[in-house]
Design a protein around this motif. Sequence first.
Motif, PDB file in Angstrom:
ATOM      1  N   PHE A  10       0.820  -1.209   0.000  1.00 14.88           N
ATOM      2  CA  PHE A  10       0.000   0.000   0.000  1.00 14.88           C
ATOM      3  C   PHE A  10       0.856   1.264   0.000  1.00 14.88           C
ATOM      4  CE2 PHE A  10      -3.413  -2.627   2.020  1.00 14.88           C
ATOM      5  CZ  PHE A  10      -4.364  -2.391   1.070  1.00 14.88           C
ATOM      6  N   GLU A  11       2.104   1.129   0.359  1.00 14.19           N
ATOM      7  CA  GLU A  11       2.934   2.313   0.557  1.00 14.19           C
ATOM      8  C   GLU A  11       3.056   3.132  -0.714  1.00 14.19           C
ATOM      9  OE1 GLU A  11       3.722   3.385   3.381  1.00 14.19           O
ATOM     10  OE2 GLU A  11       3.050   1.579   4.399  1.00 14.19           O
ATOM     11  N   ALA A  12       3.046   4.419  -0.514  1.00 13.08           N
ATOM     12  CA  ALA A  12       3.118   5.314  -1.667  1.00 13.08           C
ATOM     13  C   ALA A  12       4.571   5.714  -1.914  1.00 13.08           C
ATOM     14  CB  ALA A  12       2.269   6.540  -1.414  1.00 13.08           C
TER      15      ALA A  12
ATOM     16  N   VAL B 283       3.146  11.609  -5.504  1.00 13.73           N
ATOM     17  CA  VAL B 283       3.707  12.849  -4.956  1.00 13.73           C
ATOM     18  C   VAL B 283       2.651  13.935  -4.737  1.00 13.73           C
ATOM     19  CG1 VAL B 283       5.868  12.274  -6.115  1.00 13.73           C
ATOM     20  CG2 VAL B 283       4.401  14.036  -7.102  1.00 13.73           C
ATOM     21  N   ILE B 284       1.390  13.593  -4.950  1.00 13.49           N
ATOM     22  CA  ILE B 284       0.312  14.548  -4.689  1.00 13.49           C
ATOM     23  C   ILE B 284       0.198  14.768  -3.179  1.00 13.49           C
ATOM     24  CG2 ILE B 284      -2.203  14.874  -4.814  1.00 13.49           C
ATOM     25  CD1 ILE B 284      -2.172  13.271  -7.417  1.00 13.49           C
ATOM     26  N   VAL B 285      -0.056  16.008  -2.772  1.00 16.99           N
ATOM     27  CA  VAL B 285      -0.182  16.296  -1.338  1.00 16.99           C
ATOM     28  C   VAL B 285      -1.363  15.531  -0.731  1.00 16.99           C
ATOM     29  CG1 VAL B 285       0.900  18.572  -1.322  1.00 16.99           C
ATOM     30  CG2 VAL B 285      -1.550  18.363  -1.862  1.00 16.99           C
ATOM     31  N   GLU B 286      -1.302  15.363   0.588  1.00 10.74           N
ATOM     32  CA  GLU B 286      -2.348  14.630   1.309  1.00 10.74           C
ATOM     33  C   GLU B 286      -3.747  15.195   1.049  1.00 10.74           C
ATOM     34  OE1 GLU B 286      -1.988  11.901   3.800  1.00 10.74           O
ATOM     35  OE2 GLU B 286      -0.339  11.791   2.358  1.00 10.74           O
ATOM     36  N   SER B 287      -3.849  16.497   0.951  1.00  7.74           N
ATOM     37  CA  SER B 287      -5.169  17.109   0.794  1.00  7.74           C
ATOM     38  C   SER B 287      -5.742  16.897  -0.606  1.00  7.74           C
ATOM     39  CB  SER B 287      -5.082  18.608   1.068  1.00  7.74           C
ATOM     40  OG  SER B 287      -4.365  19.237   0.013  1.00  7.74           O
ATOM     41  N   LEU B 288      -4.939  16.372  -1.522  1.00  6.20           N
ATOM     42  CA  LEU B 288      -5.332  16.110  -2.910  1.00  6.20           C
ATOM     43  C   LEU B 288      -5.751  17.391  -3.634  1.00  6.20           C
ATOM     44  CD1 LEU B 288      -7.512  12.902  -2.265  1.00  6.20           C
ATOM     45  CD2 LEU B 288      -5.060  13.007  -2.733  1.00  6.20           C
TER      46      LEU B 288
ATOM     47  N   ASN C  11      -6.308  20.273  -6.013  1.00  2.00           N
ATOM     48  CA  ASN C  11      -6.069  20.468  -7.438  1.00  2.00           C
ATOM     49  C   ASN C  11      -6.976  21.547  -7.976  1.00  2.00           C
ATOM     50  OD1 ASN C  11      -8.435  19.043  -9.238  1.00  2.00           O
ATOM     51  ND2 ASN C  11      -8.150  17.972  -7.292  1.00  2.00           N
ATOM     52  N   GLN C  12      -6.517  22.132  -9.060  1.00  5.90           N
ATOM     53  CA  GLN C  12      -7.275  23.187  -9.698  1.00  5.90           C
ATOM     54  C   GLN C  12      -6.975  23.114 -11.190  1.00  5.90           C
ATOM     55  OE1 GLN C  12      -6.299  27.072  -8.293  1.00  5.90           O
ATOM     56  NE2 GLN C  12      -8.347  27.865  -8.617  1.00  5.90           N
ATOM     57  N   VAL C  13      -7.979  23.329 -11.976  1.00  8.47           N
ATOM     58  CA  VAL C  13      -7.855  23.251 -13.432  1.00  8.47           C
ATOM     59  C   VAL C  13      -6.803  22.242 -13.890  1.00  8.47           C
ATOM     60  CG1 VAL C  13      -8.909  25.423 -14.146  1.00  8.47           C
ATOM     61  CG2 VAL C  13      -6.551  25.454 -13.367  1.00  8.47           C
ATOM     62  N   HIS C  14      -7.041  20.992 -13.572  1.00  6.60           N
ATOM     63  CA  HIS C  14      -6.212  19.887 -14.054  1.00  6.60           C
ATOM     64  C   HIS C  14      -4.785  19.866 -13.507  1.00  6.60           C
ATOM     65  CE1 HIS C  14      -9.567  19.631 -16.802  1.00  6.60           C
ATOM     66  NE2 HIS C  14      -9.120  18.507 -17.284  1.00  6.60           N
ATOM     67  N   HIS C  15      -4.497  20.602 -12.430  1.00  4.29           N
ATOM     68  CA  HIS C  15      -3.165  20.519 -11.838  1.00  4.29           C
ATOM     69  C   HIS C  15      -3.254  20.240 -10.357  1.00  4.29           C
ATOM     70  CE1 HIS C  15      -0.926  21.570 -15.359  1.00  4.29           C
ATOM     71  NE2 HIS C  15      -1.743  22.578 -15.584  1.00  4.29           N
ATOM     72  N   PHE C  16      -2.376  19.369  -9.874  1.00  3.01           N
ATOM     73  CA  PHE C  16      -2.353  19.021  -8.462  1.00  3.01           C
ATOM     74  C   PHE C  16      -1.216  19.735  -7.743  1.00  3.01           C
ATOM     75  CE2 PHE C  16      -4.883  15.527  -9.999  1.00  3.01           C
ATOM     76  CZ  PHE C  16      -5.718  15.232  -8.922  1.00  3.01           C
ATOM     77  N   THR C  17      -1.434  19.991  -6.450  1.00  3.32           N
ATOM     78  CA  THR C  17      -0.342  20.475  -5.618  1.00  3.32           C
ATOM     79  C   THR C  17       0.501  19.278  -5.206  1.00  3.32           C
ATOM     80  OG1 THR C  17      -1.859  22.159  -4.787  1.00  3.32           O
ATOM     81  CG2 THR C  17       0.199  21.860  -3.575  1.00  3.32           C
ATOM     82  N   MET C  18       1.818  19.436  -5.255  1.00  7.70           N
ATOM     83  CA  MET C  18       2.713  18.316  -4.964  1.00  7.70           C
ATOM     84  C   MET C  18       3.463  18.511  -3.657  1.00  7.70           C
ATOM     85  SD  MET C  18       4.367  17.748  -8.686  1.00  7.70           S
ATOM     86  CE  MET C  18       4.293  19.504  -9.003  1.00  7.70           C
ATOM     87  N   LYS C  19       3.913  17.368  -3.106  1.00  7.71           N
ATOM     88  CA  LYS C  19       4.796  17.417  -1.949  1.00  7.71           C
ATOM     89  C   LYS C  19       6.155  17.935  -2.400  1.00  7.71           C
ATOM     90  CE  LYS C  19       2.797  13.069  -0.337  1.00  7.71           C
ATOM     91  NZ  LYS C  19       2.950  11.633  -0.470  1.00  7.71           N
TER      92      LYS C  19
END
Length: 604
Positions: free
Chosen positions: A288-290, A489-494, A496-504
Amino acid sequence: MKRGIENCCRHFLLLRPCYGLVLLAASAIIALIVLQPEQVTLSTHSGFSLPTSMIPYHWKWETKEESASGEMLIEDIVHFGSEVLLLVRVPSSFGFPNKERLQCRYGTHTHFAYRQALAVHLEDTRTAVICGAPPQDVTWDVSSVLIKIDKDQEIRKGSANPEYKHPLPWNSSSVVYEVFPTHKDVVVFAHGVNNTLGVELPEQERLKQFQCVYGGRYITAVTAQANDVFRCDHPPASVMGDFAGKKVFLRIGGEIIPSLAYYNPLTLKPVGRRAVSDASDEEHLASFEATPGKPKLHHICACTLIYNGSKFLKEWVYYHSHLGVEKFYFYDNNSEDNLDEVIANLANFNVTKHSWPWVKSQEAGFSHCSLLAQPECSWMLYIDIDEYFFPNSSFLLRGNETFLRKNEGGDVSSMAGYKRSSPSILARFIQEAVASRKDVNVTVGQIAIYCHNYGPSGLQQSPPQGVTQGYTCRIKRQRRHKSIVLLSVIVESLRNQVHHFTMKSPYVLETIRPWVAIINHYKFQAWDEFKTKFHRRAASNVADWTEDRNLASNDRVPGLGTKPIKPADWELRYCDVQDYGLRDYTRRVFGFYGKDKRLHLAWE
Ligand SMILES: *[C@@H]1O[C@H](CO)[C@@H](O)[C@H](O)[C@H]1NC(C)=O
Ligand SMILES: *[C@@H]1O[C@H](CO)[C@@H](O)[C@H](O)[C@H]1NC(C)=O
Ligand SMILES: *[C@@H]1O[C@H](CO)[C@@H](O)[C@H](O)[C@H]1NC(C)=O
Ligand SMILES: *[C@@H]1O[C@H](CO)[C@@H](O)[C@H](O)[C@H]1NC(C)=O
Ligand SMILES: *[C@@H]1O[C@H](CO)[C@@H](O)[C@H](O)[C@H]1NC(C)=O
Ligand SMILES: *[C@@H]1O[C@H](CO)[C@@H](O)[C@H](O)[C@H]1NC(C)=O
Ligand SMILES: *[C@@H]1O[C@H](CO)[C@@H](O)[C@H](O)[C@H]1NC(C)=O
Ligand SMILES: *[C@@H]1O[C@H](CO)[C@@H](O)[C@H](O)[C@H]1NC(C)=O
């Protein structure tokens, strides 16, 4: 035997860390059910309810009418404005009818209205029925509305549910609408929560305003939050079983908001491996580990929201499969065309559908998709069904090794072997994008690609050979971009805006120059297509183009007002340059001459 199973189920629920065992047990239980279907009734109260979409393929079983006591009940009702969504508990085997056989009735015996209904399969024992809203002068509430099947069978509200009198207004109230359990926590999706609540506070303090409430009783803290997403801890193992199959609520600033969604910890499934049975518990948990960079079953997948897009699906899937997309996730917003049929015909391409009936919630759908795909996909391409990723010729097939020659004249059944033969086009593209930043202290976790927007290209009707064949004239300048993201690598809160995610950290976004790769966006199609598409804008930050608000939005159609009236010169608009790049490439790769001596494309 039924008792035995329930005991065993409860017993395993107590052992929280032993998911491997739980899953083994679950497999065993299902195996038993398969062997003796008539002797076992799955109780919806035991928490043993797996959404069908999440059951590994080989687990699926055929069921007969298995719940004699299977009374169908309306559990929740949401008012979307012009439509009403009714959530119905059904026996798991019940094949809910659709369209012609289904109607909603609003009002009283003396003053009522019928509306057409559309049934959307949600989970094993839950279906959403979507009906047009009744006229203003019909008064109704949750106890008077009913769903009719074939004019004789009626479905009404249950005695306990809904606990409210008037349907929940999606516009003006907060509501929990989806719950997704992961191995380490629970992701709760809630709509309509005040986004500015406590923004001035430090993050830890801000999060303290929110709690998850299991079964209306057990409270855990929210650990991350953005958009519609709230992440909480599971209840402790010792009580987890008590809340399985119960609703999850959110408490915000002390107030509990209504919920439509249930806690099903047993929907957890193992990752990236074909069989659970040969893995130890530790191995199972480890799977399960990311871990960034850890190989998954699929290197590249694609996720897209879809509505009435069936006729464009085959071309899109063929093309992106050729590029190297190994699995497709379609989030279906209540399509009324033959989507299921089209998907069934794409069996070789690993296409899955997930119902997403929620209004203006594209960002949440993308977050949900990232969770669903995380166990089996490394990279995710978030583009729409009218968008085609098109890298420059240094990545594309140059020689004569075309799709069709490899596949003996159009037989696509061996596509899977073809696309995995070597690093795919997309894999090489991603590799190069990531390598381009190796010299500095950051790692590329997301790749942004610009779009070229194509116009109607003189066409009055959809091009019969496909959008790539007919739309060849575009606006000169590239516009906003779409992304390919490394899911781990997507942040825990998931967020995203207009097809882009915030990353760690230390992951960064790499923006690709337009001469290296572009997305062909067939945005302004022949008028009839365009009209329907723009009636149903998906993102939560844009209004319908026919609504007189948000007029300054970047998403507005240049030169088109708010009226759905065809401009006289529509066919000639949005056309600065003829660009035959993708048309010619796809002709080379997918084209063949038929008996009629004409060029055909593999997806025709
Ligand atoms: C919700 O808002 C839309 C416009 O954004 C409006 O048309 C609709 O009537 C509203 N629905 C309710 C139930 O208030
Ligand atoms: C949202 O919260 C902020 C800060 O607490 C408050 O000022 C604002 O009025 C709220 N907005 C709504 C629509 O409730
Ligand atoms: C969606 O497709 C169905 C079936 O083709 C059609 O009846 C319906 O009108 C379409 N919806 C819209 C909004 O175009
Ligand atoms: C489809 O994907 C699933 C998991 O994502 C995998 O187990 C299966 O082998 C894939 N099937 C094909 C035909 O690639
Ligand atoms: C493909 O190209 C190779 C070398 O470029 C050539 O030898 C071969 O005959 C070509 N095959 C076809 C079917 O055109
Ligand atoms: C990279 O990061 C390390 C540790 O943070 C630092 O010591 C080093 O100077 C950085 N290198 C560059 C090129 O920024
Ligand atoms: C295609 O992209 C590569 C970078 O990956 C670049 O080196 C090359 O110059 C580009 N080709 C053209 C024709 O622009
Ligand atoms: C789904 O379709 C409805 C119209 O029936 C629309 O209002 C809604 O925004 C769509 N949802 C998404 C996520 O696109």
